[in-house]
Design an enzyme around this catalytic site. Structure first.
Site, PDB file in Angstrom:
ATOM      1  N   LYS A  14       0.838  -1.207   0.000  1.00 16.99           N
ATOM      2  CA  LYS A  14       0.000   0.000   0.000  1.00 16.99           C
ATOM      3  C   LYS A  14       0.875   1.259   0.000  1.00 16.99           C
ATOM      4  CE  LYS A  14      -2.174  -1.267   3.837  1.00 16.99           C
ATOM      5  NZ  LYS A  14      -1.486  -2.566   4.097  1.00 16.99           N
ATOM      6  N   ARG A  89     -10.240   0.089   8.848  1.00 22.11           N
ATOM      7  CA  ARG A  89      -9.710  -1.232   9.167  1.00 22.11           C
ATOM      8  C   ARG A  89     -10.680  -2.064   9.985  1.00 22.11           C
ATOM      9  NH1 ARG A  89      -3.900  -0.110   8.855  1.00 22.11           N
ATOM     10  NH2 ARG A  89      -2.756  -1.972   9.399  1.00 22.11           N
ATOM     11  N   ARG A 128      11.436  -5.838   4.643  1.00 23.70           N
ATOM     12  CA  ARG A 128      11.390  -4.430   5.048  1.00 23.70           C
ATOM     13  C   ARG A 128      12.054  -4.219   6.400  1.00 23.70           C
ATOM     14  NH1 ARG A 128       5.605  -1.993   5.421  1.00 23.70           N
ATOM     15  NH2 ARG A 128       5.661  -3.275   7.298  1.00 23.70           N
ATOM     16  N   ARG A 134      11.094  -0.767  11.406  1.00 30.83           N
ATOM     17  CA  ARG A 134       9.812  -0.527  12.087  1.00 30.83           C
ATOM     18  C   ARG A 134       9.661  -1.507  13.248  1.00 30.83           C
ATOM     19  NH1 ARG A 134       4.694  -0.010   8.038  1.00 30.83           N
ATOM     20  NH2 ARG A 134       3.652  -1.179   9.692  1.00 30.83           N
ATOM     21  N   ARG A 146      -0.486  -9.351  13.507  1.00 25.75           N
ATOM     22  CA  ARG A 146      -0.991  -8.385  12.506  1.00 25.75           C
ATOM     23  C   ARG A 146      -1.779  -9.120  11.428  1.00 25.75           C
ATOM     24  NH1 ARG A 146       4.332  -5.346  10.866  1.00 25.75           N
ATOM     25  NH2 ARG A 146       3.000  -4.321   9.310  1.00 25.75           N
TER      26      ARG A 146
HETATM   27  P1  AP5 Z   1       4.694  -1.646   1.878  1.00 28.59           P
HETATM   28  O1  AP5 Z   1       4.359  -0.825   0.713  1.00 28.59           O
HETATM   29  O2  AP5 Z   1       5.431  -1.000   3.002  1.00 28.59           O
HETATM   30  O3  AP5 Z   1       3.388  -2.402   2.421  1.00 28.59           O
HETATM   31  P2  AP5 Z   1       2.102  -1.866   3.168  1.00 28.59           P
HETATM   32  O4  AP5 Z   1       0.930  -2.476   2.522  1.00 28.59           O
HETATM   33  O5  AP5 Z   1       2.155  -0.372   3.290  1.00 28.59           O
HETATM   34  O6  AP5 Z   1       2.315  -2.579   4.577  1.00 28.59           O
HETATM   35  P3  AP5 Z   1       2.247  -2.040   6.050  1.00 28.59           P
HETATM   36  O7  AP5 Z   1       3.023  -3.006   6.898  1.00 28.59           O
HETATM   37  O8  AP5 Z   1       2.587  -0.592   6.129  1.00 28.59           O
HETATM   38  O9  AP5 Z   1       0.739  -2.227   6.360  1.00 28.59           O
HETATM   39  P4  AP5 Z   1       0.085  -2.315   7.705  1.00 28.59           P
HETATM   40  O10 AP5 Z   1      -1.312  -2.195   7.299  1.00 28.59           O
HETATM   41  O11 AP5 Z   1       0.413  -3.486   8.534  1.00 28.59           O
HETATM   42  O12 AP5 Z   1       0.734  -1.097   8.532  1.00 28.59           O
HETATM   43  P5  AP5 Z   1       0.213   0.352   8.915  1.00 28.59           P
HETATM   44  O13 AP5 Z   1       1.372   1.240   8.919  1.00 28.59           O
HETATM   45  O14 AP5 Z   1      -0.970   0.687   8.102  1.00 28.59           O
HETATM   46  O15 AP5 Z   1       5.527  -2.905   1.358  1.00 28.59           O
HETATM   47  C1  AP5 Z   1       6.081  -3.839   2.253  1.00 28.59           C
HETATM   48  C2  AP5 Z   1       7.471  -4.264   1.766  1.00 28.59           C
HETATM   49  O16 AP5 Z   1       7.328  -4.985   0.553  1.00 28.59           O
HETATM   50  C3  AP5 Z   1       8.413  -3.098   1.451  1.00 28.59           C
HETATM   51  O17 AP5 Z   1       9.717  -3.461   1.790  1.00 28.59           O
HETATM   52  C4  AP5 Z   1       8.283  -2.922  -0.070  1.00 28.59           C
HETATM   53  O18 AP5 Z   1       9.432  -2.397  -0.652  1.00 28.59           O
HETATM   54  C5  AP5 Z   1       8.014  -4.349  -0.521  1.00 28.59           C
HETATM   55  N1  AP5 Z   1       7.156  -4.445  -1.707  1.00 28.59           N
HETATM   56  C6  AP5 Z   1       6.036  -3.715  -1.950  1.00 28.59           C
HETATM   57  N2  AP5 Z   1       5.478  -4.104  -3.124  1.00 28.59           N
HETATM   58  C7  AP5 Z   1       6.267  -5.104  -3.608  1.00 28.59           C
HETATM   59  C8  AP5 Z   1       6.210  -5.907  -4.785  1.00 28.59           C
HETATM   60  N3  AP5 Z   1       5.218  -5.780  -5.685  1.00 28.59           N
HETATM   61  N4  AP5 Z   1       7.165  -6.847  -4.962  1.00 28.59           N
HETATM   62  C9  AP5 Z   1       8.171  -6.997  -4.039  1.00 28.59           C
HETATM   63  N5  AP5 Z   1       8.273  -6.253  -2.913  1.00 28.59           N
HETATM   64  C10 AP5 Z   1       7.333  -5.326  -2.703  1.00 28.59           C
HETATM   65  O19 AP5 Z   1      -0.296   0.120  10.402  1.00 28.59           O
HETATM   66  C11 AP5 Z   1       0.603  -0.175  11.440  1.00 28.59           C
HETATM   67  C12 AP5 Z   1      -0.171  -0.338  12.739  1.00 28.59           C
HETATM   68  O20 AP5 Z   1      -0.803   0.903  13.099  1.00 28.59           O
HETATM   69  C13 AP5 Z   1      -1.317  -1.362  12.714  1.00 28.59           C
HETATM   70  O21 AP5 Z   1      -0.875  -2.668  12.957  1.00 28.59           O
HETATM   71  C14 AP5 Z   1      -2.208  -0.823  13.825  1.00 28.59           C
HETATM   72  O22 AP5 Z   1      -1.702  -1.180  15.086  1.00 28.59           O
HETATM   73  C15 AP5 Z   1      -2.085   0.685  13.661  1.00 28.59           C
HETATM   74  N6  AP5 Z   1      -3.109   1.216  12.749  1.00 28.59           N
HETATM   75  C16 AP5 Z   1      -2.908   1.778  11.516  1.00 28.59           C
HETATM   76  N7  AP5 Z   1      -4.055   2.139  10.961  1.00 28.59           N
HETATM   77  C17 AP5 Z   1      -5.039   1.784  11.844  1.00 28.59           C
HETATM   78  C18 AP5 Z   1      -6.453   1.863  11.825  1.00 28.59           C
HETATM   79  N8  AP5 Z   1      -7.113   2.370  10.760  1.00 28.59           N
HETATM   80  N9  AP5 Z   1      -7.136   1.391  12.895  1.00 28.59           N
HETATM   81  C19 AP5 Z   1      -6.498   0.889  13.978  1.00 28.59           C
HETATM   82  N10 AP5 Z   1      -5.155   0.756  14.050  1.00 28.59           N
HETATM   83  C20 AP5 Z   1      -4.432   1.210  12.997  1.00 28.59           C
HETATM   84 MG    MG Z   2       2.287   0.991   4.890  1.00 31.00          MG
END
Ligand code: AP5
Ligand code: MG
Length: 190
Positions: A14, A89, A128, A134, A146
């Site tokens: 994402k 979410r 990552r 992180r 997660r």
């Molecule tokens: P990346 O693009 O970083 O993936 P992402 O989908 O952004 O993954 P996240 O881990 O950020 O999602 P998340 O939903 O767990 O975390 P968030 O920060 O939202 O890609 C991942 C890796 O793969 C990178 O190294 C990239 O280079 C690589 N990659 C990407 N595409 C690729 C491809 N096609 N091929 C190969 N490699 C590739 O949330 C974190 C925490 O915050 C949650 O767990 C929760 O505790 C809290 N939180 C956030 N939002 C909420 C909410 N709405 N409600 C409640 N709690 C929340």
């Molecule tokens: Mg992200």
């Protein structure tokens, strides 16, 4: 205004895809995860509350992220729309978002969902972890939580958005370029 939801499990890509999407379509990227990590880095009260939950792989309370989203909607100008990354979410967050938008006589434009299988989630997050440091990428138990949290609390939104016809799924297993061109192919139609 356009309101896109960038949906998908942890590590689906994402954040990676959001950068090109906001540039091409003149959108504001709002990642609730990034906003929360900024609060943690700043040592705010909200950040302190969120940290334990995030580090355990759990969700923070709905009201916290809903407040963050509403304040972005009310302050950001000069864009053609918003790209919500990691929000909503839970079903409660999706309903709250509908309510916020209804007050403005707006609605969700479309959900762009990037899907990858659980094994790939683990590989991507481990990769990552070696680059970004992180805290919630650091151990297997948090990653497993997660993934579980995603299936239990977030995946039900697929049904919610399919029912109202907003849901569009992209296969996220290809290269970053391949996934991006599929997303652009889809978004060019909206
Ligand atoms: P990346 O693009 O970083 O993936 P992402 O989908 O952004 O993954 P996240 O881990 O950020 O999602 P998340 O939903 O767990 O975390 P968030 O920060 O939202 O890609 C991942 C890796 O793969 C990178 O190294 C990239 O280079 C690589 N990659 C990407 N595409 C690729 C491809 N096609 N091929 C190969 N490699 C590739 O949330 C974190 C925490 O915050 C949650 O767990 C929760 O505790 C809290 N939180 C956030 N939002 C909420 C909410 N709405 N409600 C409640 N709690 C929340
Ligand atoms: Mg992200």
């Amino acid at each position: 205004m356009r309101y896109y939801i960038l949906f998908g499990p942890p590590g689906a890509g994402k954040g990676t895809q959001a950068t090109a999407m906001v540039e091409k379509y003149n959108l504001r990227h709002i990642s609730t995860g990034e906003l929360l990590r900024k609060e943690i880095a700043a040592g705010s009260e909200l950040g302190l509350k969120a940290k334990a939950l995030i580090d355990a792989g759990a969700l923070v309370p709905d009201e916290i992220v809903e407040g963050m989203i509403e304040s972005e909607f009310n302050t950001v100008k000069d864009v053609e729309g918003f790209l919500l990354d990691g929000f909503p979410r839970t079903t409660a967050q999706a309903t709250a978002l509908d309510g916020m938008l209804a007050k403005k006589s707006e609605e969700v434009t479309a959900v762009v969902s990037i899907m990858i299988p659980d094994e790939m989630i683990k590989e991507r997050i481990k990769h990552r972890a070696s680059i970004e440091g992180r805290a919630d990428d650091a151990n297997d138990e948090t990653i497993a939580n997660r993934i579980r949290t995603y299936h239990d609390k977030t995946e039900p939104l697929v049904g919610y958005y399919k029912e109202n016809g907003k849901y569009h799924e992209i296969d996220g297993t290809g290269t970053i370029d391949e996934v991006r061109s599929k997303i652009f192919g889809l978004m060019d139609k909206f």
